[in-house]
Design an enzyme around this catalytic site. Structure first.
Site, PDB file in Angstrom:
ATOM      1  N   TYR A  66       0.851  -1.194   0.000  1.00  6.97           N
ATOM      2  CA  TYR A  66       0.000   0.000   0.000  1.00  6.97           C
ATOM      3  C   TYR A  66       0.886   1.244   0.000  1.00  6.97           C
ATOM      4  O   TYR A  66       1.407   1.664   1.016  1.00  6.97           O
ATOM      5  CB  TYR A  66      -0.927   0.023   1.209  1.00  6.97           C
ATOM      6  CG  TYR A  66      -1.948  -1.087   1.253  1.00  6.97           C
ATOM      7  CD1 TYR A  66      -2.201  -1.900   0.141  1.00  6.97           C
ATOM      8  CD2 TYR A  66      -2.675  -1.340   2.415  1.00  6.97           C
ATOM      9  CE1 TYR A  66      -3.140  -2.915   0.190  1.00  6.97           C
ATOM     10  CE2 TYR A  66      -3.622  -2.353   2.472  1.00  6.97           C
ATOM     11  CZ  TYR A  66      -3.847  -3.145   1.362  1.00  6.97           C
ATOM     12  OH  TYR A  66      -4.778  -4.152   1.429  1.00  6.97           O
ATOM     13  N   PRO A 213     -15.550  -3.813   1.228  1.00  2.83           N
ATOM     14  CA  PRO A 213     -16.825  -4.164   1.849  1.00  2.83           C
ATOM     15  C   PRO A 213     -17.998  -3.300   1.405  1.00  2.83           C
ATOM     16  O   PRO A 213     -19.157  -3.687   1.613  1.00  2.83           O
ATOM     17  CB  PRO A 213     -16.553  -3.975   3.344  1.00  2.83           C
ATOM     18  CG  PRO A 213     -15.451  -2.957   3.398  1.00  2.83           C
ATOM     19  CD  PRO A 213     -14.606  -3.218   2.193  1.00  2.83           C
TER      20      PRO A 213
END
Length: 284
Positions: A66, A213
């Site tokens: 990341y 999500p």
């Protein structure tokens, strides 16, 4: 000011000896555009991390890719020395060659050794509580990748091992080598390909950590109706559905905004009825 808002989601055990509130934080979005480099507002990103912890979030998920490196560096800058109950999970096995490009896998033992040592340095840790293989590498036997993580576990540099982007068959291979305490796969109200993995995790007391999500909440009338009923945002309703879908699910919504992390964490208090959960699950 500390306020344990996330505790309303209940708790989940990782590996039988780490208990966290069942609403975590995904640290991918504290990086720059395209998950590349530093964010435009580095101090806002660090304030977001601190605010999550203030609200009772004690599970943060990140990865060496990341940024790359940026997410782990900012976590340490914002939160080290870490609160006793804070569990930071990181991952290795994917590369980040540039913004807005594919994430190639690299599960070679020598790569995993390099990035795991790098994560320990960047996070300022002697042991990573949960280290996850970011994805299987089709060019490397899974036994070699998982075996490397087991070596680090035996050396005390990893406490527990998890996996990400795995099928059930791949999970079974990994479990023959070492206990697996978590699976992190894509899962949301629109993408349910890992539904059977969620059920398996519940049966075997493995944490299921859904990535991405939140998806297409604005285009779902059922979500909009429930948001109105509960005086909540659509994002909060989707997170509440995940929490109700299975006690094995540990959602990790991510953001680089203080206001947004406050909104996401407040979803812990929304208790949907069984009928509402079933209706959302059925797509009604």
């Amino acid at each position: 000011m500390s306020e344990n808002v996330a505790a309303a989601a209940g708790t989940i055990d990782l590996g039988g000896d780490l208990t966290v509130n069942r609403l975590g934080f995904g640290a991918m979005r504290i990086t720059g555009d395209g998950i590349w480099g530093y964010p435009k507002d580095r101090e806002e990103a660090k304030a977001t991390l601190r605010r999550a912890v203030e609200m009772g979030v004690n599970f943060i998920d990140t990865a060496d890719s990341y940024g790359p490196d940026v997410s782990e560096i900012l976590i340490a800058e914002a939160l080290h020395p870490y609160p006793e109950d804070l569990i930071i999970a990181t991952k290795g096995g994917k590369l980040r060659p540039g913004p807005f490009v594919r994430w190639p896998e690299d599960g070679r033992p020598e790569h995993l050794r390099e990035v795991l040592e790098g994560s320990l340095r960047k996070l300022r840790m002697e042991q990573i509580p949960l280290y996850q293989l970011h994805a299987p590498d089709e060019n490397v036997p899974l036994e070699d990748s998982i075996g490397t993580l087991l070596e680090f576990k035996e050396q005390g540099k990893i406490r527990h091992i998890g996996v990400s982007n795995f099928t059930e068959e791949q999970l079974r291979i990994a479990q023959r080598i070492t206990p697996i305490v978590s699976i992190q796969n894509r899962f949301n109200i629109d993408d349910r390909q890992s539904e059977s993995i969620v059920d398996l995790c519940e049966q075997e007391q493995i944490a299921f950590i859904p990535w991405a999500p939140i998806s297409n909440v604005e285009g779902n009338p059922a979500i909009q109706d429930l948001a109105q009923k509960y005086e909540a945002t659509p994002h909060q309703i989707v997170l509440a559905w995940m929490l109700a879908r299975s006690p094995a699910i540990l959602p990790i919504p991510g953001t680089g905004s203080v206001a947004h992390v406050e909104e996401n964490t407040k979803a812990a208090a929304i208790k949907l009825t069984a009928a509402e959960v079933a209706a959302l699950s059925a797509g009604n």
